[in-house]
Design a protein around this motif. Sequence first.
Motif, short mmCIF file in Angstrom:
data_model
loop_
_atom_site.label_atom_id
_atom_site.label_comp_id
_atom_site.label_asym_id
_atom_site.label_seq_id
_atom_site.Cartn_x
_atom_site.Cartn_y
_atom_site.Cartn_z
N ASN A 1 10.11 0.06 -4.18
CA ASN A 1 10.20 -0.82 -3.01
C ASN A 1 8.84 -1.39 -2.64
O ASN A 1 8.70 -2.58 -2.35
N ILE A 2 7.84 -0.54 -2.65
CA ILE A 2 6.51 -0.99 -2.19
C ILE A 2 5.85 -1.89 -3.25
O ILE A 2 5.21 -2.88 -2.92
N PHE A 3 6.05 -1.55 -4.52
CA PHE A 3 5.52 -2.46 -5.56
C PHE A 3 6.17 -3.83 -5.43
O PHE A 3 5.51 -4.86 -5.59
N ALA A 4 7.48 -3.85 -5.16
CA ALA A 4 8.19 -5.13 -5.03
C ALA A 4 7.58 -5.97 -3.90
O ALA A 4 7.50 -7.19 -3.98
N ARG A 5 7.14 -5.29 -2.87
CA ARG A 5 6.56 -5.99 -1.72
C ARG A 5 5.12 -6.41 -2.00
O ARG A 5 4.69 -7.50 -1.65
N GLU A 6 4.35 -5.53 -2.63
CA GLU A 6 2.91 -5.75 -2.76
C GLU A 6 2.49 -6.58 -3.97
O GLU A 6 1.52 -7.34 -3.91
N LEU A 7 3.17 -6.41 -5.10
CA LEU A 7 2.69 -7.07 -6.32
C LEU A 7 2.62 -8.60 -6.23
O LEU A 7 1.60 -9.18 -6.60
N PRO A 8 3.67 -9.25 -5.72
CA PRO A 8 3.59 -10.72 -5.66
C PRO A 8 2.41 -11.21 -4.83
O PRO A 8 1.82 -12.25 -5.14
N LYS A 9 2.06 -10.46 -3.81
CA LYS A 9 0.91 -10.86 -2.97
C LYS A 9 -0.35 -10.97 -3.80
O LYS A 9 -1.26 -11.73 -3.52
N LEU A 10 -0.43 -10.14 -4.85
CA LEU A 10 -1.62 -10.10 -5.70
C LEU A 10 -1.43 -10.91 -6.98
O LEU A 10 -2.23 -10.84 -7.90
N GLY A 11 -0.33 -11.63 -7.05
CA GLY A 11 -0.06 -12.40 -8.27
C GLY A 11 0.51 -11.54 -9.37
O GLY A 11 0.65 -11.97 -10.51
N GLY A 12 0.84 -10.30 -9.04
CA GLY A 12 1.41 -9.39 -10.03
C GLY A 12 2.93 -9.52 -10.08
O GLY A 12 3.53 -10.26 -9.30
N LYS A 13 3.54 -8.79 -10.99
CA LYS A 13 4.98 -8.93 -11.18
C LYS A 13 5.73 -7.62 -11.09
O LYS A 13 5.31 -6.60 -11.63
N PHE A 14 6.85 -7.69 -10.41
CA PHE A 14 7.75 -6.55 -10.24
C PHE A 14 9.06 -6.88 -10.91
O PHE A 14 9.59 -7.97 -10.75
#
Lengths: 375, 276
Positions: free
Chosen positions: A38-51
């Motif tokens: 859940n938290i990766f899904a929320r945080e990764l896009p903010k950093l340009g990362g992918k979930f």
Amino acid sequence: MANAKLLQGNEACVFGALAAGVRFFAGYPITPSTEIANIFARELPKLGGKFMQMEDEIASMGAVIGASCTGVKAITATSGPGFSLKQENIGFAAEAEIPCVIIDVMRYGPSTGLPTKSSQGDFMQARWGTHGDHAIIVIAPYTAREAYRETGRAVNMSERYRIPVIILMDEILGHLRERVEFKEEDVVTVVDRKGPAPGVPYLPFEDTDDLIPPFAGFGDGYRYHITGLIHDKTGFPTNDPETINQVMRRMNGKLDRYRDEIVKVKYVDVDDADILIIAFGSVARAAEEVVRSMKKAGKRVGLLRPVTLWPFPDKEIRKAASGKKAVIVPEMNLGQMVREVERAVAGEAPIYPLNKIDGELITPHEISDLIKEIL
Amino acid sequence: MDATHKKYLRMNKLPHIWCPGCGDGTIMGSFIRAIDRLGYDKDDVAAVSGIGCSGRITGYLDFNTLHTTHGRALAFATGVKMAKPRLKVFVFMGDGDATAIGGNHLIHSCRRNIDITAIIFNNNIYGMTGGQYSPTTPRDKYATTAPYGTTDPHFDIAKLCIGAGASYVARGTSYHAKMLTDLIVAGAEHKGFSVIEIITHCPVNFGRRNELETPVDMLLWQKDHAVRMAKAEKMTADELADRFIIGELHKADIPEYVEEYDRLIERVQRGDTGRG
Ligand SMILES: Cc1ncc(C[n+]2csc(CCOP(=O)(O)OP(=O)(O)O)c2C)c(N)n1
Ligand code: SF4
Ligand SMILES: [Mg+2]
């Protein structure tokens, strides 16, 4: 991350991974690890990362390895049933030396078990869950603060050694929300995998002096082959006994070569203790409590807490345990780490297992009762 | 061997391991001609394969190659494509690889519509392990695990993929080599998940056991049973009963997965969570 925060163990893992540069997560929901996804899904896009939420844990592990093949730092998280499903591809990562991190938030029991209850039943599986000889590193934090730092360290070790790293959490630690005060030593530095040297032909599985072949990402201009078949230094399958022997010894030899960097052990009042407790994860929190209360009661009890579970800190344990009146090994399983402790201590002290398998945490009381019985 | 082949093959890894007369070599030839026509830089191509005779193709191709675990090639490829979208990703799978052990990954790749070109070598058998029946072996055929004939119904791979949402689905054969090249080119140029099912021949582990004694018999069977789309449209169901249609079977213009996720990133970074 310099200030105080209220953090759950699962949450801390995510932020530790992001601090170390993880930019790809693939997983499949499973209690008690779900918050990590859940938290990766929320945080990764903010950093340009992918979930990515994949169709199962096998696919998650595959996608993580695929992403890592391009040079992107990648991680997954799961619990028992999903950890079992990931094993074949974890073996692929070990054989192909693809950096990746797997978080296993342990639940109780085999099969579906007790999804919401804690255990330490995956101690052996984490080391030997996939088939065949392979190098793997396993670490076990015991607080949210340590979960942050050790997840960062896990990512860094995986990048540096090209060995998959497993983080063994447990339900209690994963869900426990505690105040964390980050200090200087908690800062996660970023370690990148070693790239190919310029000007020389690239051998993707070269037998380098440091035993760690340089890594080129897919698309970086080095075209080479990655396979789970036993391969030579060019990356292509081989059946030549001499080559097989050489390559497999190099890969597995990384664990011996870097053992002292990888192994981390924490000691509390060990030197002048009569009784030594050896515990990891949540159980080590109870054990710490025992050390404190026993001290107040005038009894000398120490705690050795392996932060690195594999390679097993056998040297350190033998040294600390030798000559002790008793070595107590409390575990939330039917006795897995104790076998390793027995091997390490090799008769230099009597060993007392303490096992609890009802999904509840071993209490300080239960440990002190055993100590009183022994004394 | 001509210059085009030499350009894309790892010449020092040849000869290949495939049996004489196997369809896999023909398919590799068609693929190479497709890549040449597409004009992709070799450094920008990732070729990912599963386990099986077909899976060995990645060892011979001079790209970024990844030979994964049985059935999981699409999962690995999904990670490759998501992490580095500029790579042109091709996935090579056997029929068992793609539709038995890897069936879940196949349908979900179709559903996501991720920009990957999946090439399925359908020889109706587990070639590498010695001729056990697969989910695409027709009824009443013989296999090492079906000594009295198969009783399992079989999958139609193309239909399965269309049903699961793939945006480009084609079927070719190892006999119609030129057409196969065209289909691979079209599949690669299509934005989204493309599936090219290739009816191919395993003379050693399928043909011999099923009254198609030689590779030539098998190729002639393909020639006699394949019907081009245009012709099929004019045929009755009865006439089509034991035949299969080749060519482009399905094409749809729907959002592609990586692009959609990149749009999400862009939106989130602007502070737009999508909840208004
Ligand atoms: C997990 C796992 N199960 C089984 C196998 C054994 N195996 C290797 S190839 C194969 C089947 C190959 O058939 P197919 O996918 O149709 O490819 P082909 O050889 O026909 O090209 C099997 C069952 C394996 N490698 N891994
Ligand atoms: S067993 Fe069949 S599929 Fe495999 S190489 Fe031989 S002919 Fe080809
Ligand atoms: Mg097959």
